[in-house]
Design an enzyme around this catalytic site. Sequence first.
Site, mmCIF file in Angstrom:
data_model
loop_
_atom_site.group_PDB
_atom_site.id
_atom_site.type_symbol
_atom_site.label_atom_id
_atom_site.label_comp_id
_atom_site.label_asym_id
_atom_site.label_seq_id
_atom_site.Cartn_x
_atom_site.Cartn_y
_atom_site.Cartn_z
ATOM 1 N N HIS A 59 5.514 6.355 -26.466
ATOM 2 C CA HIS A 59 6.221 6.192 -25.193
ATOM 3 C C HIS A 59 6.522 4.735 -24.869
ATOM 4 O O HIS A 59 7.535 4.439 -24.226
ATOM 5 C CB HIS A 59 5.388 6.807 -24.063
ATOM 6 C CG HIS A 59 6.102 6.885 -22.755
ATOM 7 N ND1 HIS A 59 7.181 7.715 -22.543
ATOM 8 C CD2 HIS A 59 5.916 6.199 -21.580
ATOM 9 C CE1 HIS A 59 7.616 7.572 -21.296
ATOM 10 N NE2 HIS A 59 6.863 6.655 -20.695
ATOM 11 N N SER A 83 11.943 5.638 -19.070
ATOM 12 C CA SER A 83 10.946 6.520 -18.469
ATOM 13 C C SER A 83 11.340 6.863 -17.034
ATOM 14 O O SER A 83 12.385 7.457 -16.795
ATOM 15 C CB SER A 83 9.571 5.857 -18.539
ATOM 16 O OG SER A 83 8.559 6.742 -18.144
ATOM 17 N N ASP A 125 5.965 11.026 -28.698
ATOM 18 C CA ASP A 125 5.724 10.593 -27.323
ATOM 19 C C ASP A 125 4.746 11.559 -26.660
ATOM 20 O O ASP A 125 5.057 12.743 -26.484
ATOM 21 C CB ASP A 125 7.045 10.549 -26.553
ATOM 22 C CG ASP A 125 6.934 9.847 -25.213
ATOM 23 O OD1 ASP A 125 5.853 9.904 -24.608
ATOM 24 O OD2 ASP A 125 7.932 9.245 -24.774
#
Length: 425
Positions: free
Chosen positions: A250, A156, A221
């Site tokens: 995610h 991320s 996601d």
Amino acid sequence: MGCMFSHLAAKFAFFPPSPPTYHLTKTPDGKLSAVSSASSSSSTFPSAGDPSLDVKVVKTRRGNKVTAFYLRNPNARLTLLYSHGNAADLGQLFDLFVQLKVNLRVNLMGYDYSGYGASTGKPSEYDTYADIEAVYECLQTDYGVGQEDLILYGQSVGSGPTLHLASKLPRLRGVVLHSGILSGLRVLCHVKFKFCCDIYSNVNKIKKVKCPVLVIHGTEDDVVNWLHGNRLWKMAKEPYEPLWIKGGGHCNLEIYPDYIRHLYRFIQDMENTTTKSRLKKIWQEIRRRDESTGCCSSGLCRPSCSCPKPRCPKPSCSCGCSCSECGCFKCSCPSLKGCFSCCKKPSCFSSCCCPKFKCSSCFGKPKCPKCSCWKCLKCPKTECCRSSCCCPGCFSWLCCCGGGRRKDGERRGTGTTTTVAKSEG
């Protein structure tokens, strides 16, 4: 103004756990150890003095002190430098680190950004850059890890510092982007331009990475759209086979069996990769691209060009033959014989100097004033310069242009050395 926007963006990008899920203590012998916070349900750390875990505090060039965990695997050949997401710290990730260390057979270094966990300071884009640089320097100095034995892993927001460091290390072994982002602003809205308030411009830095890049992304996601990972993979110079986890979100990709299976295969491929094999793979990829775009049409092919049928680059050339069959004018593959024996007379450029493709100036009407034969190679006249003709196997062009003569007294077959006088014009 730009600094104000960057500070504002940082407030939306970073969410350190509060309170931290662990804290640091010192053992009687002065070594650091990690202890889980009483109010948290984070991982249980090994007892102080356990050789499998080193707790480090590293000072960055921006004055902050960041905490890092080094997990040692005695069977490891490579080291994984893990940059986590924006809402976690080392206390929450320690169990995952242990699993990755064991299943992937790697040493693993994880760290908390400035303002996360037991690290000091406040989180910002440029602080995370300084954080990962300091941790990498620690790996070099304390553990002897070079970039050739290092794989960078970014999850991320962690894809930002990961690609920042990867773009500066040309001999890096590999990069893993787990739910990576194109940029901070592109997570919120679909834009195609760079803004002063944007952070982590991965869309630009991915182009500078010179090692294999594995992209892992969930198709469902809802925080960072799958399109981010897909575009990062397409923009990588050396993309590895991506892992699109169907139905993955995610923060849950680690629970899918394909995650550890695909990641293990990537690690194994990186272990078996040498500099020689990487260069060979890059050249093969370049050749495939050249073949698909018609590289020989430019006339700039490498000597090892593998194109099946190189063509004469002159537009008016109609011979349509391969270099191995005739020597075309300025043939695109200069390493093959006959390519430099072409006639340079301007009126001869309309065709190839090959017997089966008669040039109107060379073969139909020989220009050598003393030569009456069709092939200058068999010219019986001593005045004709046999070493200067446009026929294949005759390595010059003066005969075709009427220049050059043999010196008097030198004849073929007399046992004396043949000497050729250069043309005076």
